[in-house]
Design a protein around this motif. Structure first.
Motif, short mmCIF file in Angstrom:
data_model
loop_
_atom_site.label_atom_id
_atom_site.label_comp_id
_atom_site.label_asym_id
_atom_site.label_seq_id
_atom_site.Cartn_x
_atom_site.Cartn_y
_atom_site.Cartn_z
N ILE A 5 0.85 -1.19 0.00
CA ILE A 5 0.00 0.00 0.00
C ILE A 5 0.89 1.24 0.00
CG2 ILE A 5 -1.71 1.32 1.29
CD1 ILE A 5 -2.83 -1.29 2.32
N VAL A 6 0.58 2.14 -0.91
CA VAL A 6 1.28 3.42 -0.98
C VAL A 6 0.26 4.54 -0.92
CG1 VAL A 6 3.19 2.43 -2.31
CG2 VAL A 6 1.23 3.39 -3.51
N PHE A 7 0.70 5.74 -0.74
CA PHE A 7 -0.20 6.90 -0.60
C PHE A 7 0.14 7.93 -1.66
CE2 PHE A 7 -0.13 4.90 3.53
CZ PHE A 7 -1.46 4.90 3.90
N ASP A 8 -0.91 8.41 -2.33
CA ASP A 8 -0.79 9.46 -3.33
C ASP A 8 -1.68 10.62 -2.87
OD1 ASP A 8 -0.28 10.96 -5.53
OD2 ASP A 8 -1.57 9.81 -6.90
N ALA A 9 -1.18 11.45 -1.96
CA ALA A 9 -1.97 12.47 -1.27
C ALA A 9 -2.51 13.50 -2.26
CB ALA A 9 -1.13 13.14 -0.20
N LEU A 10 -3.77 13.96 -1.96
CA LEU A 10 -4.38 15.02 -2.78
C LEU A 10 -3.93 16.40 -2.33
CD1 LEU A 10 -8.02 13.60 -2.96
CD2 LEU A 10 -6.17 13.36 -4.62
N LEU A 11 -3.45 16.51 -1.10
CA LEU A 11 -2.98 17.77 -0.56
C LEU A 11 -1.56 17.58 -0.04
CD1 LEU A 11 -6.11 18.97 1.48
CD2 LEU A 11 -5.37 19.78 -0.77
N PRO A 12 -0.82 18.68 0.12
CA PRO A 12 0.51 18.56 0.72
C PRO A 12 0.43 17.94 2.12
CG PRO A 12 0.24 20.70 -0.31
CD PRO A 12 -1.11 20.06 -0.32
N SER A 13 1.44 17.24 2.48
CA SER A 13 1.47 16.54 3.77
C SER A 13 1.24 17.48 4.95
CB SER A 13 2.80 15.81 3.92
OG SER A 13 2.92 14.80 2.94
N PRO A 14 1.81 18.70 4.99
CA PRO A 14 1.57 19.57 6.15
C PRO A 14 0.09 19.89 6.35
CG PRO A 14 3.47 20.33 4.94
CD PRO A 14 2.85 19.26 4.11
N LEU A 15 -0.64 20.06 5.21
CA LEU A 15 -2.07 20.37 5.33
C LEU A 15 -2.85 19.18 5.88
CD1 LEU A 15 -2.75 22.45 2.09
CD2 LEU A 15 -2.41 23.27 4.43
N ILE A 16 -2.47 17.98 5.42
CA ILE A 16 -3.18 16.78 5.90
C ILE A 16 -2.92 16.60 7.39
CG2 ILE A 16 -3.27 14.27 5.70
CD1 ILE A 16 -2.71 14.56 2.73
N TRP A 17 -1.66 16.81 7.82
CA TRP A 17 -1.36 16.69 9.25
C TRP A 17 -2.10 17.77 10.07
CZ3 TRP A 17 0.34 12.59 11.50
CH2 TRP A 17 1.16 11.68 10.80
N ALA A 18 -2.19 18.93 9.49
CA ALA A 18 -2.93 20.00 10.19
C ALA A 18 -4.40 19.63 10.32
CB ALA A 18 -2.75 21.31 9.46
N ALA A 19 -4.98 19.06 9.24
CA ALA A 19 -6.38 18.63 9.30
C ALA A 19 -6.57 17.50 10.32
CB ALA A 19 -6.82 18.17 7.91
N ALA A 20 -5.59 16.60 10.40
CA ALA A 20 -5.68 15.51 11.37
C ALA A 20 -5.66 16.05 12.80
CB ALA A 20 -4.53 14.52 11.14
N VAL A 21 -4.80 17.05 13.04
CA VAL A 21 -4.74 17.65 14.37
C VAL A 21 -6.06 18.34 14.70
CG1 VAL A 21 -3.60 19.40 15.79
CG2 VAL A 21 -2.23 17.88 14.34
N LEU A 22 -6.62 19.06 13.74
CA LEU A 22 -7.88 19.76 13.95
C LEU A 22 -9.02 18.77 14.23
CD1 LEU A 22 -9.44 22.41 13.99
CD2 LEU A 22 -9.72 22.20 11.50
N ALA A 23 -9.03 17.67 13.45
CA ALA A 23 -10.07 16.64 13.66
C ALA A 23 -9.93 16.01 15.04
CB ALA A 23 -9.99 15.60 12.56
N GLY A 24 -8.69 15.79 15.44
CA GLY A 24 -8.48 15.21 16.76
C GLY A 24 -8.96 16.12 17.87
N LEU A 25 -8.76 17.43 17.71
CA LEU A 25 -9.20 18.38 18.73
C LEU A 25 -10.74 18.40 18.81
CD1 LEU A 25 -6.72 21.35 18.11
CD2 LEU A 25 -6.72 19.75 20.03
N MET A 26 -11.36 18.33 17.63
CA MET A 26 -12.83 18.37 17.62
C MET A 26 -13.41 17.11 18.26
SD MET A 26 -13.54 20.01 13.85
CE MET A 26 -15.29 19.96 14.10
N VAL A 27 -12.84 15.96 17.99
CA VAL A 27 -13.30 14.71 18.60
C VAL A 27 -13.08 14.77 20.11
CG1 VAL A 27 -12.92 12.21 18.75
CG2 VAL A 27 -13.01 13.34 16.51
N ALA A 28 -11.94 15.31 20.54
CA ALA A 28 -11.66 15.43 21.97
C ALA A 28 -12.68 16.37 22.64
CB ALA A 28 -10.23 15.94 22.17
#
Length: 696
Positions: A5-28
């Motif tokens: 399995i490989v990953f072909d991201a639609l957005l730059p990695s920093p943006l995806i990590w930022a979205a993951a952090v934001l999603a984690g905060l909202m779930v918390a």
């Protein structure tokens, strides 16, 4: 086929990590507020993030590649020692058969000879070059078939697989080696100098041989050898004395013992340049004349000549009434010069000297004995040589090469080099002299372009070598040997005309210089000589002779074989042969009664410095990859495959490490799930969270 399995991201990695952090905060935050659908919100966020990361399935089609084993076969000189060539051939055949039986494995053979310019066995250099030509990922091991004596260990490569040694040689081998520890490059002729030698023992020395003093012979220029008894493993200082100037070849030979591995390292050659501390010359001028200063200037211009010059200004028969106490003259110290210190002179020159009672007959006896014992006398004759006062009417007549006829030729004549003189090093090439400023009259073809002389003494009954001729082809310069010494007779006192530029002058300085140095036995002016020069292993052999006819030289190689080469005559009395030495070592040249010893490189090559087979020199290169050595004397080893990091050598076997290398022949990438699936999954999870929280 391999899938991952490989990953072909639609957005730059920093943006995806930022979205993951934001999603984690909202779930918390949802969890903190106690919303029952917080976990559904988290799953929805993960689905959206997975869609942005673009997961895909990569499928790689691979083609397996064969493993490569490098085999370096040492064919250097030390591998020619007894039994090693046979062991090497058998080991090569066994390795080739074993590798051929292994699946998916190839063998690369590298044959190694002697290194250039006595560099020794360059095993690591050959291994590095072979490794650079192969993909490192495919190299499963390297096998060295050698006696283990490598001379370039510092160049050992970083091996990606085990390095093992199949060691030739026998455990019972033993050897002695002659080493010249110190030897001077220059030595003063006639004065003792010292050379330090040492005998080293190697290997499994038999009890009857270990520590036993051995005989070493010393010979200079192939002369009669002197024998010394030398203790082993001890520095011994040997004294020797050089007898002539120029290159002196000093040869040491160690007597070979039965059972010794080789005698190639039992000889050593040292080339010492013999120089004279000071050349002492006694010049006695019978009377002042125009040519007297010519001799003085010639000898004083040479810094290596210590000149003692006396001119007879007031012969005993001269009576002018002047008291001796008022004369500013130095008394001629005849007894000191011709009795007490005559042997200290290298050359005595009589310049227009006549017998006037200054030297009694017994002194001429001393001069004759001085020449017969190895000294040198040059007579530069003027009219007095043809008179009753001539030195010929003394004991010198026994050694002089010609007799005066009492006739003096007072007319101009052109000195010429005789046919024999064209071959003699004293006069060779003199007729090619050309005056710098011109002024010489036109000469007939074949005649030298120099000026005439105006007087010469007629000679007869010549016994020596006439190298120059004067009026009507009469002897002008005659050279001869008397006993161990040399004598020369120049039948004219007119050589000074050349130095004054009369009729263009002539090679007066060169002629007299060569003549004086021939009489003092300088090697480069010997008329019968065999000389050798070398550039690398290309030897040039030159034979200088007064004889004629074809010549051939016999060359004895270090291993005792002989080569006979014809020599090409490049000039009168000069024959040359070119020879490419097939190996370094001690060569002996013989042509007629002339012989020469010459060392191409060291007499004992580097390959024979350490002749006992051993794995110790290669241990630092084998240890990092768990390699090892196996003695071929104990039997041919098997070849096994071992895992990386495991020992790769043992009793009766050596190992290689399979690399499982491959080549990619195809590559495809397909999305793991369509994008709408992620969107549908995320929407369903969000809806589920809303319904769950709405019911409450």
């Amino acid at each position: 086929m391999v899938q991952r399995i490989v990953f072909d991201a639609l957005l730059p990695s920093p943006l995806i990590w930022a979205a993951a952090v934001l999603a984690g905060l909202m779930v918390a935050l949802a969890l903190w507020r106690g919303l029952p659908g917080w976990w559904l919100r988290g799953l929805a966020a993960m689905a959206l993030l997975a869609a942005l990361a673009g997961p895909a399935l990569e499928t790689e089609d691979r083609q397996p590649l064969s493993d490569i084993v490098l085999m370096v076969v040492d064919g250097s000189a030390s591998q020619s020692l007894p039994g090693r060539a046979e062991q090497t051939a058998a080991a090569v055949a066994r390795v080739e058969a074993e590798i051929a039986a292994l699946p998916n494995t190839e063998l690369r053979r590298i044959d190694l000879g002697d290194g250039a310019e006595d560099a020794g066995s360059l095993l690591m250099t050959a291994l590095s070059a072979a490794l650079a030509e192969e993909p490192r990922a495919r190299v499963a091991g390297a096998i060295l078939i050698s006696d283990g004596q490598a001379h370039d260990l510092a160049l050992a490569p970083d091996m990606p697989a085990p390095l093992t040694l199949l060691q030739t040689g026998r455990a019972v081998d033993w050897d002695r080696r002659l080493v010249v520890k110190t030897a001077p490059a220059f030595g003063i002729i006639g004065e003792p100098l010292s050379v330090v030698v040492r005998i080293e023992e190697m290997g499994a020395m038999p009890a009857a041989e270990a520590g036993r003093p051995v005989d070493v012979t010393l010979a200079i220029d192939g002369g009669a050898p002197e024998t010394y008894q030398v203790p082993v493993e001890t520095d011994l200082e040997l004294a020797l004395t050089l007898e002539h100037g120029g290159q002196n070849v000093v040869q040491f030979d160690l007597a070979a013992s039965e059972g010794e591995l080789t005698d190639r390292n039992n000889a050593a050659v040292v080339q010492i340049n013999g120089v004279r501390d000071r050349l002492r010359v006694l010049l006695v001028s019978g009377e002042p004349h125009a040519g007297e200063r010519t001799w003085r200037n010639l000898l004083k211009s040479d810094a290596s000549v210590d000149l003692v010059h006396f001119t007879i200004l007031r012969p005993p028969e001269k009576q002018d009434g002047v008291p001796v106490s008022e004369l500013s003259l130095i008394a001629f110290p005849t007894q000191e010069l011709f009795v007490e210190k005559i042997d200290q002179f290298d050359l005595i020159i009589f310049d227009r000297y006549s017998q006037r009672g200054i030297l009694p007959p017994s002194y001429f006896d001393n001069i004759r004995d001085y020449v017969l014992g190895g000294g040198a006398v040059l007579v530069s004759a003027g009219p007095e040589f043809a008179s009753v006062e001539s030195v010929y009417h003394s004991s010198l007549a026994e050694i002089l090469p010609a007799r005066p006829t009492a006739r003096v030729l007072e007319r101009g004549f052109l000195p010429t080099v005789s046919e024999l003189g064209q071959r003699h090093p004293v006069t060779e090439g003199l007729d090619g002299f050309r005056p710098e400023g011109g002024g010489a009259p036109e000469r007939a073809a074949g005649q030298p372009a120099w000026g005439r002389w105006m007087r010469m003494v007629d000679l007869a009954e010549t016994t020596g070598e006439t190298v120059m001729e004067g009026a009507d082809g009469r002897p002008l310069l005659v050279l001869d040997r008397a006993g161990e010494g040399r004598i020369a007779l120049l039948a004219s006192d007119q050589a000074w005309l050349w130095s004054r530029g009369f009729e263009g002058g002539g090679p007066q300085l060169e002629l007299l210089r060569r003549l004086a140095h021939w009489m003092m036995k300088e090697p480069e002016l010997e008329e019968e000589a065999l000389t050798v020069t070398a550039e690398g292993q290309q030897m040039t052999i030159t034979r200088r002779t007064l004889g004629s006819g074809p010549r051939e030289v016999t060359i004895t190689h270090p291993d005792g074989t002989e080569t006979v080469l014809p020599m090409q005559e490049l000039g009168p009395g000069r024959h040359v042969a070119e020879f490419a030495a097939p190996e370094i070592g001690l060569y002996r040249m013989q042509e007629g009664d002339q012989s020469r010893v010459f060392a191409v490189g060291p007499s004992a090559p580097r390959e024979f410095e350490s002749t006992i087979a051993s794995a110790e020199p290669l241990a630092p290169a084998m240890a990092p990859r768990n390699g090892g050595a196996v003695r071929l004397e104990d039997g041919m080893p098997d070849i096994r495959t071992v895992r990386e990091g495991r020992p790769a050598a043992g009793r009766g076997w050596i190992g290689i490490t399979p690399r499982e290398a491959h080549a990619t022949v195809g590559l495809s990438v397909a999305p793991l799930l369509p994008p709408w699936v992620f969107l549908l999954l995320a929407s369903g999870l969000i809806l589920g969270a809303w319904l769950r929280e709405g019911r409450r």
